[in-house]
Design a protein around this motif. Structure first.
Motif, PDB file in Angstrom:
ATOM      1  N   VAL A  90       0.711  -1.166  -0.082  1.00 42.01           N
ATOM      2  CA  VAL A  90       0.074   0.104  -0.003  1.00 42.01           C
ATOM      3  C   VAL A  90       0.928   1.109  -0.140  1.00 42.01           C
ATOM      4  N   GLU A  91       1.974   1.186   0.925  1.00 42.25           N
ATOM      5  CA  GLU A  91       2.787   2.499   0.658  1.00 42.25           C
ATOM      6  C   GLU A  91       3.518   2.804  -0.430  1.00 42.25           C
ATOM      7  N   SER A  92       3.591   1.556  -1.222  1.00 38.63           N
ATOM      8  CA  SER A  92       4.181   1.739  -2.811  1.00 38.63           C
ATOM      9  C   SER A  92       3.076   2.205  -3.681  1.00 38.63           C
ATOM     10  N   GLY A  93       2.097   2.374  -3.148  1.00 37.23           N
ATOM     11  CA  GLY A  93       0.899   2.844  -4.017  1.00 37.23           C
ATOM     12  C   GLY A  93      -0.319   1.825  -4.714  1.00 37.23           C
ATOM     13  N   ALA A  94      -0.009   0.546  -4.121  1.00 34.40           N
ATOM     14  CA  ALA A  94      -0.918  -0.402  -4.557  1.00 34.40           C
ATOM     15  C   ALA A  94      -2.263  -0.387  -4.014  1.00 34.40           C
ATOM     16  N   ILE A  95      -3.338  -1.095  -4.521  1.00 35.57           N
ATOM     17  CA  ILE A  95      -4.292  -1.693  -3.724  1.00 35.57           C
ATOM     18  C   ILE A  95      -4.196  -3.237  -3.546  1.00 35.57           C
ATOM     19  N   VAL A  96      -4.337  -3.425  -2.508  1.00 36.76           N
ATOM     20  CA  VAL A  96      -4.192  -4.829  -2.120  1.00 36.76           C
ATOM     21  C   VAL A  96      -5.574  -5.556  -1.642  1.00 36.76           C
ATOM     22  N   ILE A  97      -5.916  -6.714  -2.499  1.00 38.81           N
ATOM     23  CA  ILE A  97      -7.007  -7.684  -2.172  1.00 38.81           C
ATOM     24  C   ILE A  97      -6.556  -8.666  -1.504  1.00 38.81           C
ATOM     25  N   ASP A  98      -7.053  -8.807  -0.300  1.00 39.38           N
ATOM     26  CA  ASP A  98      -6.357  -9.713   0.591  1.00 39.38           C
ATOM     27  C   ASP A  98      -7.396 -10.910   0.919  1.00 39.38           C
ATOM     28  N   ASN A  99      -6.891 -12.259   0.762  1.00 37.77           N
ATOM     29  CA  ASN A  99      -7.728 -13.357   0.998  1.00 37.77           C
ATOM     30  C   ASN A  99      -7.637 -13.768   2.252  1.00 37.77           C
ATOM     31  N   SER A 100      -6.892 -13.372   3.193  1.00 35.96           N
ATOM     32  CA  SER A 100      -6.630 -13.780   4.556  1.00 35.96           C
ATOM     33  C   SER A 100      -7.732 -13.300   5.690  1.00 35.96           C
ATOM     34  N   SER A 101      -7.696 -13.592   6.789  1.00 34.57           N
ATOM     35  CA  SER A 101      -8.529 -13.137   7.706  1.00 34.57           C
ATOM     36  C   SER A 101      -7.693 -11.821   8.501  1.00 34.57           C
ATOM     37  N   ALA A 102      -6.746 -11.455   8.152  1.00 29.92           N
ATOM     38  CA  ALA A 102      -5.831 -10.309   8.736  1.00 29.92           C
ATOM     39  C   ALA A 102      -6.588  -9.093   9.042  1.00 29.92           C
ATOM     40  N   TRP A 103      -7.534  -8.688   8.046  1.00 28.08           N
ATOM     41  CA  TRP A 103      -8.079  -7.265   7.939  1.00 28.08           C
ATOM     42  C   TRP A 103      -9.799  -7.171   8.069  1.00 28.08           C
ATOM     43  N   SER A 127      -5.493   3.428  -3.429  1.00 30.22           N
ATOM     44  CA  SER A 127      -4.421   2.677  -2.593  1.00 30.22           C
ATOM     45  C   SER A 127      -5.273   2.216  -1.547  1.00 30.22           C
ATOM     46  N   GLY A 128      -4.839   1.086  -0.724  1.00 30.32           N
ATOM     47  CA  GLY A 128      -5.447   0.700   0.324  1.00 30.32           C
ATOM     48  C   GLY A 128      -5.473  -0.912   0.461  1.00 30.32           C
ATOM     49  N   ILE A 129      -6.277  -1.318   1.473  1.00 38.48           N
ATOM     50  CA  ILE A 129      -6.471  -2.744   1.550  1.00 38.48           C
ATOM     51  C   ILE A 129      -8.073  -3.137   1.415  1.00 38.48           C
ATOM     52  N   ILE A 130      -8.521  -4.061   0.547  1.00 38.32           N
ATOM     53  CA  ILE A 130      -9.656  -4.560   0.645  1.00 38.32           C
ATOM     54  C   ILE A 130      -9.665  -6.103   1.129  1.00 38.32           C
ATOM     55  N   ALA A 131     -10.552  -6.481   1.905  1.00 36.13           N
ATOM     56  CA  ALA A 131     -10.478  -7.771   2.584  1.00 36.13           C
ATOM     57  C   ALA A 131     -11.433  -8.697   1.623  1.00 36.13           C
ATOM     58  N   ASN A 132     -11.066  -9.775   1.290  1.00 32.83           N
ATOM     59  CA  ASN A 132     -11.859 -10.838   0.680  1.00 32.83           C
ATOM     60  C   ASN A 132     -12.430 -11.582   1.907  1.00 32.83           C
ATOM     61  N   PRO A 133     -13.904 -11.743   1.749  1.00 33.04           N
ATOM     62  CA  PRO A 133     -14.541 -12.555   3.036  1.00 33.04           C
ATOM     63  C   PRO A 133     -14.019 -13.853   3.222  1.00 33.04           C
ATOM     64  N   ASN A 134     -14.557 -14.510   4.372  1.00 35.77           N
ATOM     65  CA  ASN A 134     -14.407 -15.789   4.449  1.00 35.77           C
ATOM     66  C   ASN A 134     -15.063 -16.761   3.465  1.00 35.77           C
ATOM     67  N   CYS A 135     -14.630 -17.936   3.033  1.00 37.00           N
ATOM     68  CA  CYS A 135     -15.353 -18.618   2.026  1.00 37.00           C
ATOM     69  C   CYS A 135     -16.463 -19.085   2.184  1.00 37.00           C
ATOM     70  N   VAL A 136     -17.062 -19.605   3.605  1.00 38.55           N
ATOM     71  CA  VAL A 136     -18.454 -19.815   3.830  1.00 38.55           C
ATOM     72  C   VAL A 136     -19.270 -18.531   3.840  1.00 38.55           C
ATOM     73  N   ALA A 137     -18.745 -17.692   4.556  1.00 39.39           N
ATOM     74  CA  ALA A 137     -19.158 -16.260   4.662  1.00 39.39           C
ATOM     75  C   ALA A 137     -19.908 -15.583   3.196  1.00 39.39           C
ATOM     76  N   ILE A 138     -19.124 -16.035   2.418  1.00 41.70           N
ATOM     77  CA  ILE A 138     -19.274 -15.247   0.911  1.00 41.70           C
ATOM     78  C   ILE A 138     -20.531 -15.943   0.450  1.00 41.70           C
ATOM     79  N   MET A 139     -20.487 -17.403   0.374  1.00 39.74           N
ATOM     80  CA  MET A 139     -21.644 -18.275  -0.309  1.00 39.74           C
ATOM     81  C   MET A 139     -23.066 -17.870   0.510  1.00 39.74           C
TER      82      MET A 139
END
Length: 340
Positions: A90-103, A127-139
């Protein structure tokens, strides 16, 4: 996408491999420029060459990828690494789409399923972080979304999660136990008990929700955040000896009585849902980007309650497809009707 640089972190993992499959189809994100792709993995995979869309792409380290300043990052490398390196991207200017539970639990971080309208996903983000939800939560969220404006206010979920939800180790654990056939837990297993011929709690107990395991706690927190609605959820989740594809039995309670025929008609026309009256299960979802809904019926004892079965490919709907769809949304090319 031709002029945008995309890093795929965790490219050699189960989800990373499926991300590549979806990108290669160019169905969600067209005009992939392989010269602008950064394949990223752990040190043991650095230097490995992965064939992709007619080109051999070399796997690089996280540090090298950050130095190349990607515009977008799809990260499928676990919460520990994500917490360490996502802010650096993010600091380098990216948008991060994250698959983990971190955020996911942070109020300022969007938790997105693109087929469900959510104003927190701003297409002007730079820029920033977008969280991809939990696999079951999505469905669950996809299956419930058509009902939230009709007064659905409580959900009971009994989820059955496949071993691939635990990554390569989960898949290999089932294979080893089926091969040995001695009732012993696989040497590689991270499950709470042996999985072959068994049904066990999906994960260890949650540190935040007493008496619920981690997967259950994720569903209970994440589904309301995805929907942007206050809806009560109680969940049970078990790991089952199925290689791929999660499923769940659902019971949805409405404030007022509803017509079964009307609700089925809504499901038939809802995005990313395949309504069926056939005996479909997790196997039938493999390689598909929708949630199967079947066995829909009104509870015989409660006219305000409806029960049904859902299933989806946890590696696609529950992870890779959703991440690539978020990218497509950011690029302004996502079409909610464009799925396999």
């Amino acid at each position: 996408m031709e002029n945008k640089k995309l890093a795929i972190v965790g490219v050699t993992g189960l989800v990373g491999g499926v991300v590549l499959e979806i990108l290669a189809s160019e169905k969600i994100v067209p005009h992939i420029n392989t010269n602008n792709l950064l394949f990223v993995a752990s040190d043991k995979s650095v230097g490995k060459v992965i064939p992709f869309m007619g080109k051999d792409v070399r796997v690089m380290s996280v540090e090298e990828a950050i130095s190349k300043k990607p515009d977008y990052v799809i990260m499928s490398a676990g919460a520990t690494l994500s917490k360490e390196v996502a802010p650096k991207f993010v600091e380098s200017g990216a948008i991060v789409i994250d698959n983990s539970s971190a955020w996911r639990t942070l109020p300022e971080i969007p938790l997105i399923v693109p087929s469900i309208p959510n104003p927190s996903l701003d297409e002007s983000m730079t820029s920033g972080i977008i969280a991809n939800p939990n696999c079951v939560a999505i469905m669950i969220a996809i299956a419930i979304a058509p009902f939230v404006d009709l007064g659905a206010d409580m959900i009971l979920v009994s989820a059955m999660q496949s071993v691939s939800g635990a990554g390569y180790k989960g898949t290999k654990a089932l294979e080893e136990e089926l091969k040995n056939n001695d009732g012993a837990k696989a040497s590689i297993s991270t499950f709470v008990s042996n999985i072959a011929g068994n049904i066990i709690p999906a994960t260890s107990m949650s540190a935040t929700v007493p008496k619920y395991n981690d997967e259950e706690a994720k569903m209970m927190f994440e589904v309301p955040k995805i929907l942007g609605k206050s809806i009560k959820i109680s969940a049970q989740s078990n790991r089952v000896p199925v290689p791929r594809g999660h499923s769940a039995m659902m019971r949805v309670f409405f404030k007022e009585e509803q017509s079964e025929e009307k609700l089925i008609d809504i499901l038939k026309n809802a995005p990313q849902i395949k309504y069926s009256e056939e005996p479909l299960g997790p196997y039938d979802t493999i390689g598909k980007d929708y949630v199967i809904v079947r066995s829909f019926r009104q509870d015989v004892n409660n006219p305000k309650c409806f029960e049904f079965f859902i299933a989806s490919d946890n590696l696609r709907v529950g992870a890779a497809y959703n991440a690539v769809a978020i990218l497509g949304k950011l690029l302004g090319v996502y079409n909610e009707k464009n799925y396999s």
